[in-house]
Design a protein around this motif. Structure first.
Motif, PDB file in Angstrom:
ATOM      1  N   GLN A  35       0.831  -1.210   0.000  1.00  0.00           N
ATOM      2  CA  GLN A  35       0.000   0.000   0.000  1.00  0.00           C
ATOM      3  C   GLN A  35       0.863   1.256   0.000  1.00  0.00           C
ATOM      4  O   GLN A  35       0.549   2.245  -0.685  1.00  0.00           O
ATOM      5  CB  GLN A  35      -0.910  -0.028   1.224  1.00  0.00           C
ATOM      6  CG  GLN A  35      -1.973   1.082   1.213  1.00  0.00           C
ATOM      7  CD  GLN A  35      -2.944   0.933   2.372  1.00  0.00           C
ATOM      8  OE1 GLN A  35      -2.757   0.035   3.216  1.00  0.00           O
ATOM      9  NE2 GLN A  35      -3.950   1.775   2.413  1.00  0.00           N
ATOM     10  N   VAL A  38       2.145   1.714  -3.464  1.00  0.00           N
ATOM     11  CA  VAL A  38       1.094   2.255  -4.355  1.00  0.00           C
ATOM     12  C   VAL A  38       0.915   3.749  -4.121  1.00  0.00           C
ATOM     13  O   VAL A  38       0.745   4.532  -5.070  1.00  0.00           O
ATOM     14  CB  VAL A  38      -0.219   1.481  -4.121  1.00  0.00           C
ATOM     15  CG1 VAL A  38      -1.375   2.163  -4.845  1.00  0.00           C
ATOM     16  CG2 VAL A  38      -0.074   0.048  -4.591  1.00  0.00           C
ATOM     17  N   ASN A  39       0.925   4.157  -2.868  1.00  0.00           N
ATOM     18  CA  ASN A  39       0.781   5.588  -2.575  1.00  0.00           C
ATOM     19  C   ASN A  39       1.929   6.395  -3.169  1.00  0.00           C
ATOM     20  O   ASN A  39       1.730   7.505  -3.689  1.00  0.00           O
ATOM     21  CB  ASN A  39       0.706   5.799  -1.068  1.00  0.00           C
ATOM     22  CG  ASN A  39      -0.576   5.224  -0.476  1.00  0.00           C
ATOM     23  OD1 ASN A  39      -1.600   5.131  -1.155  1.00  0.00           O
ATOM     24  ND2 ASN A  39      -0.523   4.813   0.808  1.00  0.00           N
ATOM     25  N   GLU A  40       3.158   5.857  -3.062  1.00  0.00           N
ATOM     26  CA  GLU A  40       4.302   6.555  -3.661  1.00  0.00           C
ATOM     27  C   GLU A  40       4.161   6.660  -5.179  1.00  0.00           C
ATOM     28  O   GLU A  40       4.451   7.701  -5.785  1.00  0.00           O
ATOM     29  CB  GLU A  40       5.586   5.805  -3.287  1.00  0.00           C
ATOM     30  CG  GLU A  40       5.942   5.887  -1.800  1.00  0.00           C
ATOM     31  CD  GLU A  40       7.171   5.069  -1.450  1.00  0.00           C
ATOM     32  OE1 GLU A  40       7.611   5.111  -0.299  1.00  0.00           O
ATOM     33  OE2 GLU A  40       7.704   4.401  -2.386  1.00  0.00           O
ATOM     34  N   VAL A  41       3.705   5.554  -5.809  1.00  0.00           N
ATOM     35  CA  VAL A  41       3.522   5.578  -7.272  1.00  0.00           C
ATOM     36  C   VAL A  41       2.463   6.595  -7.657  1.00  0.00           C
ATOM     37  O   VAL A  41       2.596   7.332  -8.646  1.00  0.00           O
ATOM     38  CB  VAL A  41       3.162   4.174  -7.782  1.00  0.00           C
ATOM     39  CG1 VAL A  41       2.749   4.216  -9.244  1.00  0.00           C
ATOM     40  CG2 VAL A  41       4.334   3.228  -7.584  1.00  0.00           C
ATOM     41  N   ARG A  42       1.381   6.642  -6.828  1.00  0.00           N
ATOM     42  CA  ARG A  42       0.347   7.626  -7.134  1.00  0.00           C
ATOM     43  C   ARG A  42       0.878   9.052  -7.031  1.00  0.00           C
ATOM     44  O   ARG A  42       0.569   9.920  -7.846  1.00  0.00           O
ATOM     45  CB  ARG A  42      -0.825   7.432  -6.165  1.00  0.00           C
ATOM     46  CG  ARG A  42      -1.678   6.221  -6.475  1.00  0.00           C
ATOM     47  CD  ARG A  42      -2.800   6.103  -5.454  1.00  0.00           C
ATOM     48  NE  ARG A  42      -3.647   4.945  -5.741  1.00  0.00           N
ATOM     49  CZ  ARG A  42      -4.678   4.546  -4.996  1.00  0.00           C
ATOM     50  NH1 ARG A  42      -4.949   5.227  -3.854  1.00  0.00           N
ATOM     51  NH2 ARG A  42      -5.398   3.499  -5.337  1.00  0.00           N
ATOM     52  N   ALA A  43       1.671   9.294  -5.997  1.00  0.00           N
ATOM     53  CA  ALA A  43       2.232  10.633  -5.819  1.00  0.00           C
ATOM     54  C   ALA A  43       3.136  11.005  -7.005  1.00  0.00           C
ATOM     55  O   ALA A  43       3.098  12.129  -7.534  1.00  0.00           O
ATOM     56  CB  ALA A  43       3.008  10.706  -4.504  1.00  0.00           C
ATOM     57  N   THR A  45       2.932   9.749  -9.991  1.00  0.00           N
ATOM     58  CA  THR A  45       2.085   9.921 -11.176  1.00  0.00           C
ATOM     59  C   THR A  45       1.452  11.304 -11.202  1.00  0.00           C
ATOM     60  O   THR A  45       1.385  11.963 -12.255  1.00  0.00           O
ATOM     61  CB  THR A  45       0.985   8.840 -11.184  1.00  0.00           C
ATOM     62  OG1 THR A  45       1.583   7.549 -11.144  1.00  0.00           O
ATOM     63  CG2 THR A  45       0.118   8.965 -12.442  1.00  0.00           C
ATOM     64  N   VAL A  46       0.988  11.759 -10.063  1.00  0.00           N
ATOM     65  CA  VAL A  46       0.391  13.099  -9.993  1.00  0.00           C
ATOM     66  C   VAL A  46       1.418  14.170 -10.362  1.00  0.00           C
ATOM     67  O   VAL A  46       1.143  15.110 -11.129  1.00  0.00           O
ATOM     68  CB  VAL A  46      -0.206  13.338  -8.598  1.00  0.00           C
ATOM     69  CG1 VAL A  46      -0.646  14.798  -8.446  1.00  0.00           C
ATOM     70  CG2 VAL A  46      -1.386  12.404  -8.360  1.00  0.00           C
ATOM     71  N   ARG A  49       2.079  14.062 -14.005  1.00  0.00           N
ATOM     72  CA  ARG A  49       1.008  14.691 -14.766  1.00  0.00           C
ATOM     73  C   ARG A  49       1.101  16.204 -14.717  1.00  0.00           C
ATOM     74  O   ARG A  49       0.856  16.906 -15.720  1.00  0.00           O
ATOM     75  CB  ARG A  49      -0.334  14.236 -14.217  1.00  0.00           C
ATOM     76  CG  ARG A  49      -0.692  12.795 -14.564  1.00  0.00           C
ATOM     77  CD  ARG A  49      -2.033  12.406 -13.984  1.00  0.00           C
ATOM     78  NE  ARG A  49      -2.381  11.026 -14.326  1.00  0.00           N
ATOM     79  CZ  ARG A  49      -3.472  10.397 -13.907  1.00  0.00           C
ATOM     80  NH1 ARG A  49      -4.319  11.045 -13.072  1.00  0.00           N
ATOM     81  NH2 ARG A  49      -3.722   9.153 -14.278  1.00  0.00           N
TER      82      ARG A  49
END
Length: 361
Positions: A35, A38-43, A45-46, A49
């Motif tokens: 988890q 995943v949070n690091e990957v989301r950060a 990705t943001v 972007r």
């Protein structure tokens, strides 16, 4: 023995429970690590972007700036001269745009425009002798280039080149002579071709405008030149001009003649098309291929008539195998009788043949 067995049976469930608890803890730790990942990957990705959106904004701004610059450059090029082809020459670390001069081949009428273009580009863009020499080497052609061929080697000879070109092709007497040649080469207008007065009017107006621009108005008072222009008119228009000239207080000038002729040309332009069409254009008549329609005059000698081809001919007077111009019966008549006979036959008054008239002969 029974006690030992009971103890071992009691210890087995406890150990299995401990193992299950440790495995569950390991799974929870793995899930938490996953988890977190995943949070690091989301950060990331943001953030990526946001970076991509920023880059797109910068590219859009760059494109808009590029289009604006292109529009500005296009407007500048149109204002300067759309026909000029630009070249870049490095001089002292700076780029200088060289605009081509108009081609000059030695025509006296092109010399004023060529000289003005040379002076304007030199003054506006501050061209040096080296730049102007490159200009002259490209724009001079034929006789103009042959005259100054040896002077197109060193940049210091640029002024000498322009003086030589001015003397050979840009003298005022040469310009006036070229305009007079156009007037002398213009054919005289006939009565049946009055629409040619429109072209004559344009020629005279251009001549007057040229003399006024060249500050040579004294030539507009030349009576001999005016007489030559009046001679180009048909006899009826010559009479009308003479009657108009008597109404002038002073001696008539070429400028006054130009104004009068322009009014005549306007009237001709307003005439209906069938009336304004020239009668000088003769309709083409298709002659049979088996006949020789060579023109013959009525006073031709007999030996000339003997040169007629071997095709069969028939006399309109005696029906003999010869032309009427060689018929003894026809030649024995007097002039009045022959004239009546030709009109009865409706033959050509020039060659005495049928099928056309004297204009089409």
């Amino acid at each position: 023995m029974s006690r030992r067995n009971n103890k071992s049976s009691c210890e087995t469930p406890v150990s299995s429970r401990c193992q299950e608890q440790t495995s569950m803890q390991d799974v929870l730790k793995a899930i938490q690590a996953l988890q977190q990942t995943v949070n690091e990957v989301r950060a990331e990705t943001v953030s990526n972007r946001e970076d991509i959106s920023n880059l797109r904004g910068q590219l859009a701004n760059d494109k808009s700036v590029t289009h604006e610059k292109k529009d500005e450059i296009g407007k500048i090029d149109q204002d300067e001269d759309e026909r000029c082809t630009a070249k870049v020459v490095c001089s002292g670390g700076e780029g200088i745009r060289l605009y081509d001069l108009p081609k000059f081949n030695g025509n006296a009428e092109q010399c004023p425009l060529f000289r003005a273009s040379f002076e304007d580009t030199t003054k506006t863009f501050k061209y040096t002798n080296r730049h102007n020499l490159m200009h002259l080497q490209e724009c001079l052609m034929h006789e103009a280039k042959d005259v100054v061929q040896s002077l197109l080697i060193y940049p210091s000879n640029v002024l000498a080149v322009m003086k030589e070109l001015e003397f050979r092709f840009g003298r005022l007497d040469l310009l006036i002579r070229s305009q007079l040649d156009k007037i002398q080469q213009f054919e005289r207008v006939m009565e049946r071709n009055v629409d040619s007065l429109i072209a004559l009017s344009s020629l005279v107006r251009n001549f007057v405008a040229f003399l006024s621009s060249a500050k040579c108005e004294q030539h507009l008072n030349n009576p001999i030149l005016l007489e030559q222009l009046v001679y180009k008119l048909p006899p009826s228009k010559q009479f009308e001009w003479a009657r108009h000239a008597t109404t002038l207080k002073e001696y008539p000038t070429i400028k006054q003649f130009s104004v009068w002729l322009s009014e005549i040309a306007k009237i001709i332009c307003l005439l209906p098309q069938p009336l304004c069409q020239s009668k000088a254009e003769k309709p083409k008549i298709t002659m049979p291929a088996t006949q020789n329609y060579t023109r013959r005059v009525m006073y031709a000698q007999n030996h000339e008539m003997g040169q007629e081809n071997h095709l069969e001919v028939k006399c309109f007077e005696c029906a003999g195998p010869h032309l009427i111009v060689t018929c003894e019966a026809f030649l024995s008549k007097n002039v009045q009788q022959r004239w009546v006979k030709v009109k009865q036959l409706r033959s050509c008054f020039s060659c005495l043949r049928k099928g056309h008239n004297v204009i089409q002969c």
